[in-house]
Design a protein around this motif. Structure first.
Motif, short mmCIF file in Angstrom:
data_model
loop_
_atom_site.label_atom_id
_atom_site.label_comp_id
_atom_site.label_asym_id
_atom_site.label_seq_id
_atom_site.Cartn_x
_atom_site.Cartn_y
_atom_site.Cartn_z
N GLN A 25 0.77 -1.30 -0.17
CA GLN A 25 -0.04 0.07 0.03
C GLN A 25 1.03 1.33 0.16
O GLN A 25 0.68 2.08 -0.73
CB GLN A 25 -0.99 -0.01 1.13
CG GLN A 25 -2.11 -0.89 0.98
CD GLN A 25 -2.90 -1.19 2.38
OE1 GLN A 25 -2.37 -1.02 3.52
NE2 GLN A 25 -4.28 -1.51 2.24
N ARG A 26 1.92 1.44 0.74
CA ARG A 26 2.84 2.29 0.85
C ARG A 26 3.39 2.56 -0.54
O ARG A 26 3.52 3.74 -1.03
CB ARG A 26 4.01 2.20 1.88
CG ARG A 26 4.61 3.42 2.03
CD ARG A 26 5.53 3.30 3.46
NE ARG A 26 4.65 3.20 4.45
CZ ARG A 26 4.86 2.26 5.65
NH1 ARG A 26 6.10 1.62 5.52
NH2 ARG A 26 4.41 2.29 6.56
N ALA A 27 3.91 1.41 -1.24
CA ALA A 27 4.47 1.59 -2.57
C ALA A 27 3.50 2.20 -3.52
O ALA A 27 4.01 3.06 -4.19
CB ALA A 27 5.14 0.26 -3.08
N ALA A 28 2.24 1.72 -3.54
CA ALA A 28 1.21 2.36 -4.37
C ALA A 28 0.91 3.70 -4.08
O ALA A 28 0.83 4.55 -5.06
CB ALA A 28 -0.11 1.35 -4.02
N GLY A 29 1.00 4.01 -2.66
CA GLY A 29 0.72 5.35 -2.65
C GLY A 29 1.99 6.31 -3.02
O GLY A 29 1.50 7.39 -3.40
N ILE A 89 3.74 5.91 -5.90
CA ILE A 89 3.29 6.14 -7.33
C ILE A 89 2.10 7.00 -7.60
O ILE A 89 2.14 7.87 -8.48
CB ILE A 89 3.15 4.66 -7.94
CG1 ILE A 89 4.26 3.89 -7.84
CG2 ILE A 89 2.83 4.73 -9.37
CD1 ILE A 89 4.45 2.80 -8.21
N ALA A 90 1.08 6.75 -6.74
CA ALA A 90 0.04 7.57 -6.75
C ALA A 90 0.23 9.12 -6.55
O ALA A 90 -0.12 9.97 -7.31
CB ALA A 90 -1.27 7.25 -5.82
N ALA A 91 0.99 9.37 -5.49
CA ALA A 91 1.49 10.58 -5.06
C ALA A 91 2.21 11.36 -6.28
O ALA A 91 2.10 12.50 -6.57
CB ALA A 91 2.20 10.79 -3.85
N LYS A 92 3.41 10.65 -7.01
CA LYS A 92 4.08 11.10 -7.79
C LYS A 92 3.20 11.59 -9.26
O LYS A 92 3.32 12.55 -9.66
CB LYS A 92 4.93 9.95 -8.14
CG LYS A 92 6.13 10.56 -9.17
CD LYS A 92 6.94 9.48 -9.78
CE LYS A 92 7.89 9.74 -11.06
NZ LYS A 92 7.16 9.58 -12.27
N GLY A 100 4.94 14.53 -0.98
CA GLY A 100 4.14 13.24 -0.44
C GLY A 100 4.71 11.94 -0.87
O GLY A 100 4.82 10.99 0.09
N ALA A 101 5.12 11.79 -2.16
CA ALA A 101 6.03 10.67 -2.57
C ALA A 101 7.32 10.38 -1.58
O ALA A 101 7.52 9.37 -1.37
CB ALA A 101 6.12 10.71 -4.18
N GLU A 102 7.89 11.70 -1.39
CA GLU A 102 9.27 11.31 -0.56
C GLU A 102 8.94 11.09 0.55
O GLU A 102 9.86 10.31 1.39
CB GLU A 102 9.86 12.76 -0.76
CG GLU A 102 10.64 12.94 -2.24
CD GLU A 102 11.95 12.08 -2.29
OE1 GLU A 102 12.71 11.69 -1.37
OE2 GLU A 102 11.90 11.85 -3.68
N GLU A 103 7.90 11.66 1.12
CA GLU A 103 7.63 11.19 2.72
C GLU A 103 7.24 9.80 2.69
O GLU A 103 7.51 9.05 3.71
CB GLU A 103 6.62 11.93 2.94
CG GLU A 103 6.60 12.95 4.41
CD GLU A 103 5.33 13.67 4.54
OE1 GLU A 103 4.23 13.06 5.25
OE2 GLU A 103 5.22 14.69 4.17
N LEU A 104 6.45 9.21 1.78
CA LEU A 104 6.11 7.98 1.86
C LEU A 104 7.41 6.91 1.47
O LEU A 104 7.53 5.88 2.30
CB LEU A 104 5.12 7.50 0.87
CG LEU A 104 3.54 7.88 1.36
CD1 LEU A 104 2.65 8.05 -0.09
CD2 LEU A 104 2.96 7.21 2.20
N LEU A 105 8.24 7.51 0.82
CA LEU A 105 9.39 6.62 0.53
C LEU A 105 10.32 6.66 1.76
O LEU A 105 10.80 5.49 2.39
CB LEU A 105 10.39 7.43 -0.51
CG LEU A 105 9.86 6.96 -1.87
CD1 LEU A 105 10.57 7.78 -2.97
CD2 LEU A 105 10.06 5.48 -2.29
#
Length: 86
Positions: A13-17, A19-22, A29-34
């Motif tokens: 789910q985090r990985a999908a997030g 990609i979705a944020a990007k 947001g993508a950097e935060e999730l990474l």
């Protein structure tokens, strides 16, 4: 692929997030999730499982074999890699 453990599902789910944020332009947001993955191993597992699930979904929807899908993906990556930067 068999069922995911709750911890593995969270990684997917985090990985999908990411990609979705990007794709919606939320690079912060993508950097935060990474950064939230905690380790390179967790990040790698999350994206591997996401790719595996995505290819399985595509295979089920298209009726193509996984080998054919991977071949098409490889050709697409190769074609994209040889295009000059715009």
């Amino acid at each position: 692929m068999t069922g995911l453990t709750p911890a593995a599902a969270e990684l997917v789910q985090r990985a999908a997030g990411v990609i979705a944020a990007k794709h919606r332009g939320d690079l912060g947001g993508a950097e935060e999730l990474l950064a939230a993955f905690g380790s390179e191993q967790a990040r790698t597992l999350g994206f591997y499982l996401l790719a595996d699930l995505s290819l399985g979904l595509l295979r089920a929807q298209s009726g193509q074999s996984l080998d054919d899908l991977v071949r098409e993906l490889s050709l697409l990556v190769a074609a994209t890699a040889t295009q000059p930067d715009n």
